[in-house]
Design an enzyme around this catalytic site. Structure first.
Site, PDB file in Angstrom:
ATOM      1  N   ASN A   1       0.815  -1.220   0.000  1.00  0.00           N
ATOM      2  CA  ASN A   1       0.000   0.000   0.000  1.00  0.00           C
ATOM      3  C   ASN A   1       0.847   1.268   0.000  1.00  0.00           C
ATOM      4  O   ASN A   1       0.410   2.300  -0.502  1.00  0.00           O
ATOM      5  CB  ASN A   1      -0.919   0.003   1.217  1.00  0.00           C
ATOM      6  N   THR A   2       2.040   1.202   0.555  1.00  0.00           N
ATOM      7  CA  THR A   2       2.907   2.372   0.645  1.00  0.00           C
ATOM      8  C   THR A   2       4.093   2.288  -0.301  1.00  0.00           C
ATOM      9  O   THR A   2       4.440   3.268  -0.970  1.00  0.00           O
ATOM     10  CB  THR A   2       3.416   2.552   2.090  1.00  0.00           C
TER      11      THR A   2
ATOM     12  N   ILE B   1       6.559  -0.274  -3.124  1.00  0.00           N
ATOM     13  CA  ILE B   1       6.707  -1.428  -4.003  1.00  0.00           C
ATOM     14  C   ILE B   1       8.158  -1.867  -3.930  1.00  0.00           C
ATOM     15  O   ILE B   1       9.070  -1.075  -4.203  1.00  0.00           O
ATOM     16  CB  ILE B   1       6.348  -1.074  -5.460  1.00  0.00           C
TER      17      ILE B   1
ATOM     18  N   GLY C   1      -4.225 -11.220   2.255  1.00  0.00           N
ATOM     19  CA  GLY C   1      -3.199 -10.469   1.543  1.00  0.00           C
ATOM     20  C   GLY C   1      -2.082 -11.391   1.078  1.00  0.00           C
ATOM     21  O   GLY C   1      -1.633 -12.266   1.833  1.00  0.00           O
TER      22      GLY C   1
ATOM     23  N   ASP D   1       0.950 -10.709   0.658  1.00  0.00           N
ATOM     24  CA  ASP D   1       2.153 -10.520   1.466  1.00  0.00           C
ATOM     25  C   ASP D   1       2.117 -11.422   2.697  1.00  0.00           C
ATOM     26  O   ASP D   1       3.129 -12.054   3.054  1.00  0.00           O
ATOM     27  CB  ASP D   1       2.311  -9.051   1.864  1.00  0.00           C
TER      28      ASP D   1
ATOM     29  N   THR E   1       6.461  16.805  25.913  1.00  0.00           N
ATOM     30  CA  THR E   1       5.598  16.289  24.848  1.00  0.00           C
ATOM     31  C   THR E   1       6.300  15.244  23.994  1.00  0.00           C
ATOM     32  O   THR E   1       5.703  14.228  23.618  1.00  0.00           O
ATOM     33  CB  THR E   1       5.115  17.449  23.947  1.00  0.00           C
TER      34      THR E   1
END
Length: 265
Positions: A9-10, A12, A109, A111, A186
């Site tokens: 999805n992010t 290849i 999937g 993967d 923070t």
């Protein structure tokens, strides 16, 4: 050489295999708007710079969790080899050493299937694979090589990015492990919440899956190996001992193993 495409999805991953080993891996950004010709034009200079001729590619294999990109990469492979690629899809699942639940044949999937095939083939043991990608996926394999089930959560980076996209006053910070869970500012508060939070998620998920493997399949909890893979698994390694093995190339090795199984059966 065998050329593989692991289309996520992010990213290849474009991998060259030589003599049953990974020779080269390139990473491209996933973009469903690109055509096969555009992806081919991106690959040409990569091959040239690596000193690899297209004529050296004997065959290709595709694992894809982005259906819209299967067609474009079929075009890419035909440009390179003039042959149809091996595509990891339900038509070949009967040739694999792991069994997929009927309800998941058209959903799992590829993967995760690559992870499962490589893990079972390598260890011959029930196992749980934690794949740290865009999603954090847990795949459980029982003592009889059945994929018993999968659990999916947002990936570490996905949750991290969502936090900053949806809050006005929280700054982006490096994902380093804090010395204490008690954040005094923070930056440390965010690091603690993300990394210690995901440590708890991973450890609890694996414990629960072991319990359910025992209850539903009779698999001995003590014999279940836990394997980590994916680009972000290293973030948690210093603060947990839940993993028995770590293999960043598990998916790519599984893709090559599936190719060999398909071609030899």
């Amino acid at each position: 050489m065998i050329l593989g495409f692991d289309i996520g999805n992010t990213n290849i991953k474009v991998v060259l295999y030589e003599n049953q080993e990974i020779k080269t891996v390139w990473r491209l950004s996933t973009d469903v708007k690109r055509t096969g010709d555009e992806y081919f034009s991106i690959l040409r200079p990569l091959f040239r710079d690596a000193g690899v001729e297209f004529s050296a590619i004997e065959d290709t294999i595709i694992s894809c969790v982005v259906p819209a990109l299967i067609g474009p990469f079929v075009i890419v492979t035909q440009h390179i080899t003039q042959k149809k690629p091996v595509i990891i899809e339900p038509e070949i699942y009967h040739k694999l050493p792991v069994k997929i639940p009927e309800t998941a044949v058209h959903e799992i999937g590829t993967d995760l299937l690559c992870d499962a095939v490589e893990s079972w083939s390598k260890y011959k043991s029930p196992c749980i694979i934690a794949d740290f990608g865009t999603a954090l996926s847990f795949t459980a394999i029982d003592k009889d090589a059945n994929i018993a089930g999968v659990a999916i959560a947002p990936g570490i980076r996905t949750a991290f990015n969502s936090l900053f996209a949806n809050t006005a006053q929280l700054p982006a910070v490096p994902l380093d492990i804090p010395e204490s869970s008690l954040g005094k500012n923070t930056v440390v508060a965010i690091q603690s919440g993300i990394l210690n939070g995901y440590k708890g998620l991973v450890e609890n998920m694996i414990r629960q899956m072991k319990i359910d493997l025992k209850k539903e399949t009779g698999t001995d909890e003590d014999k279940v190996l836990v394997i980590a893979t994916g680009g972000l698994n290293s973030m948690l390694q210093p603060i947990t001992d839940i993993f028995d093995h770590t293999d960043k190339n598990l998916t790519l090795c599984g893709m090559l193993r599936i190719y060999s199984l398909v071609k030899n059966n």
